[in-house]
Design a protein around this motif. Structure first.
Motif, short mmCIF file in Angstrom:
data_model
loop_
_atom_site.label_atom_id
_atom_site.label_comp_id
_atom_site.label_asym_id
_atom_site.label_seq_id
_atom_site.Cartn_x
_atom_site.Cartn_y
_atom_site.Cartn_z
N TYR A 1 -20.61 -28.17 -14.65
CA TYR A 1 -21.95 -28.79 -14.70
C TYR A 1 -22.80 -28.12 -15.77
O TYR A 1 -23.44 -28.80 -16.60
CB TYR A 1 -22.61 -28.66 -13.34
CG TYR A 1 -24.05 -29.13 -13.28
CD1 TYR A 1 -24.37 -30.48 -13.37
CD2 TYR A 1 -25.08 -28.21 -13.15
CE1 TYR A 1 -25.69 -30.90 -13.33
CE2 TYR A 1 -26.40 -28.63 -13.09
CZ TYR A 1 -26.70 -29.97 -13.19
OH TYR A 1 -28.00 -30.38 -13.14
N GLU A 2 -22.80 -26.80 -15.82
CA GLU A 2 -23.56 -26.08 -16.84
C GLU A 2 -23.03 -26.39 -18.24
O GLU A 2 -23.80 -26.51 -19.19
CB GLU A 2 -23.48 -24.58 -16.57
CG GLU A 2 -24.20 -24.15 -15.29
CD GLU A 2 -24.01 -22.68 -14.98
OE1 GLU A 2 -23.11 -22.05 -15.60
OE2 GLU A 2 -24.75 -22.15 -14.13
N ASP B 1 -16.75 -34.88 -8.56
CA ASP B 1 -17.59 -33.71 -8.77
C ASP B 1 -18.78 -34.00 -9.67
O ASP B 1 -19.89 -33.51 -9.43
CB ASP B 1 -16.76 -32.57 -9.37
CG ASP B 1 -15.69 -32.08 -8.41
OD1 ASP B 1 -15.99 -31.91 -7.22
OD2 ASP B 1 -14.55 -31.86 -8.86
N ASN C 1 -16.90 -26.10 -10.38
CA ASN C 1 -17.82 -27.24 -10.41
C ASN C 1 -19.14 -26.88 -11.06
O ASN C 1 -19.67 -27.64 -11.88
CB ASN C 1 -18.07 -27.76 -8.99
CG ASN C 1 -16.86 -28.45 -8.41
OD1 ASN C 1 -15.82 -28.56 -9.07
ND2 ASN C 1 -16.96 -28.92 -7.18
N LEU C 2 -19.69 -25.73 -10.69
CA LEU C 2 -20.96 -25.31 -11.27
C LEU C 2 -20.82 -24.97 -12.74
O LEU C 2 -21.67 -25.33 -13.56
CB LEU C 2 -21.53 -24.11 -10.50
CG LEU C 2 -22.86 -23.56 -10.99
CD1 LEU C 2 -23.92 -24.66 -11.05
CD2 LEU C 2 -23.33 -22.42 -10.10
N ALA C 3 -19.73 -24.30 -13.10
CA ALA C 3 -19.50 -23.96 -14.50
C ALA C 3 -19.35 -25.21 -15.35
O ALA C 3 -19.87 -25.29 -16.47
CB ALA C 3 -18.27 -23.07 -14.63
N MET D 1 -22.98 -19.51 -14.78
CA MET D 1 -22.31 -19.22 -13.52
C MET D 1 -22.34 -17.71 -13.33
O MET D 1 -21.44 -17.00 -13.78
CB MET D 1 -20.88 -19.77 -13.57
CG MET D 1 -20.05 -19.56 -12.32
SD MET D 1 -20.67 -20.35 -10.86
CE MET D 1 -20.89 -18.97 -9.77
N ARG E 1 -24.21 -34.45 -9.72
CA ARG E 1 -23.13 -33.79 -9.00
C ARG E 1 -22.83 -34.49 -7.69
O ARG E 1 -23.73 -35.07 -7.07
CB ARG E 1 -23.48 -32.32 -8.75
CG ARG E 1 -23.75 -31.51 -10.01
CD ARG E 1 -24.10 -30.07 -9.69
NE ARG E 1 -22.96 -29.36 -9.13
CZ ARG E 1 -23.03 -28.14 -8.63
NH1 ARG E 1 -24.19 -27.50 -8.60
NH2 ARG E 1 -21.95 -27.56 -8.13
N GLU E 2 -21.55 -34.44 -7.28
CA GLU E 2 -21.12 -34.98 -5.99
C GLU E 2 -21.53 -36.45 -5.84
O GLU E 2 -22.42 -36.79 -5.07
CB GLU E 2 -21.69 -34.14 -4.85
CG GLU E 2 -21.27 -32.68 -4.87
CD GLU E 2 -19.79 -32.48 -4.65
OE1 GLU E 2 -19.16 -33.32 -3.99
OE2 GLU E 2 -19.25 -31.48 -5.17
N GLN F 1 -15.62 -22.42 -5.65
CA GLN F 1 -16.86 -23.15 -5.87
C GLN F 1 -17.38 -23.00 -7.30
O GLN F 1 -18.23 -23.77 -7.75
CB GLN F 1 -17.93 -22.68 -4.89
CG GLN F 1 -17.59 -22.93 -3.44
CD GLN F 1 -18.61 -22.34 -2.49
OE1 GLN F 1 -19.64 -21.84 -2.90
NE2 GLN F 1 -18.31 -22.39 -1.20
N ALA F 2 -16.86 -22.01 -8.02
CA ALA F 2 -17.36 -21.72 -9.37
C ALA F 2 -17.04 -22.80 -10.40
O ALA F 2 -17.88 -23.11 -11.24
CB ALA F 2 -16.82 -20.37 -9.83
#
Length: 245
Positions: free
Chosen positions: A99-100, A123, A95-97, A1, A113-114, A92-93
């Protein structure tokens, strides 16, 4: 992220949930006052105080993309007694964090995702990899909902900082998913370091505490993790104790 084109600024005011006025402190635009998009619609009243040092992401392609602002407010340095706490404020961070983070876990696969389930959109969805005593490998479908946490009091992380009807709905859907045979996870991602525990913010929304207790009793996994936060990155780090009582 990771972020690029980060500059520091001094917060002036926030006329509504979506924008803020900030004076640039670093970079080529030092001294200019700019309008920023606030990437967090929460109240954040304890963070966005006049004079607070904030982190802005500059978007050089703003005019090409039709953005109304060239800057986004993504972080803040919270002044506390005896120290300063860096908090990522980008909603928004998380969800991406997350996922990573799952991508680096050897016990999961097929991460998406989603994903829609029932009346909600979770998520993350993935398959848990479980090795049985026989040596066979089986996959268990799972859902995860991620909630970013930016509120802290005396090193205790709290959620939410404003009532969230949507959050209650997601918890109910996770309970239904668990009853339908899925594994269900609710991850509170604390967008800072140094917290000694996580609790639902009962003063702001007592219904959330009851919903979490109900979910815990139903077998939903309620997790809290902190993050390593720098001026241009955020990475999921260590588990934090969850207190629901």
């Amino acid at each position: 992220m990771n972020y690029s084109y980060i500059v520091k600024g001094s917060f002036i005011n926030r006329p509504n949930r979506f924008i803020a006025y900030v004076q640039i402190l670093t970079g080529e635009s030092k001294g200019n006052t700019v309008v920023c998009h606030v990437k967090n619609t929460g109240r954040c009243k304890e963070l966005l105080l006049p004079g607070a040092t904030v982190l802005l992401q500059y978007h050089p392609e703003a005019s090409v993309l039709g953005r109304k602002t060239e800057y986004s407010l993504i972080g803040v340095f919270k002044m506390r007694e005896g120290d300063t706490l860096l908090i990522n404020m980008d909603s928004q961070a998380p969800n991406l964090a997350a996922y990573e983070w799952l991508l680096g876990c050897g016990s999961v696969c097929e991460i998406k995702r989603e994903v829609t389930y029932g009346q909600s959109r979770f998520d993350l969805a993935f398959q848990l990899i479980e090795k049985e005593e026989s040596g066979n490998i089986r996959h268990i479908p799972a859902f995860m909902e991620v909630k970013g946490v930016t509120l802290e009091e005396h090193n205790r992380a709290l959620f939410p900082d404003a009532p969230t009807i949507r959050g209650i709905k997601h918890i109910e859907e996770l309970i239904h998913a668990k009853k339908d045979g899925y594994e269900a996870y609710l991850l509170f991602l604390i967008q800072m370091k140094g917290m000694t525990g996580f609790s639902p913010n009962e003063r702001t929304q007592p219904e959330l505490k009851k919903a979490l207790q109900k979910a815990d009793a139903a077998g939903v996994h309620i997790l809290a993790y902190d993050c390593q936060v720098t001026e241009n990155s955020m990475t999921v780090d260590q588990p934090v104790p969850v207190y629901l009582d």
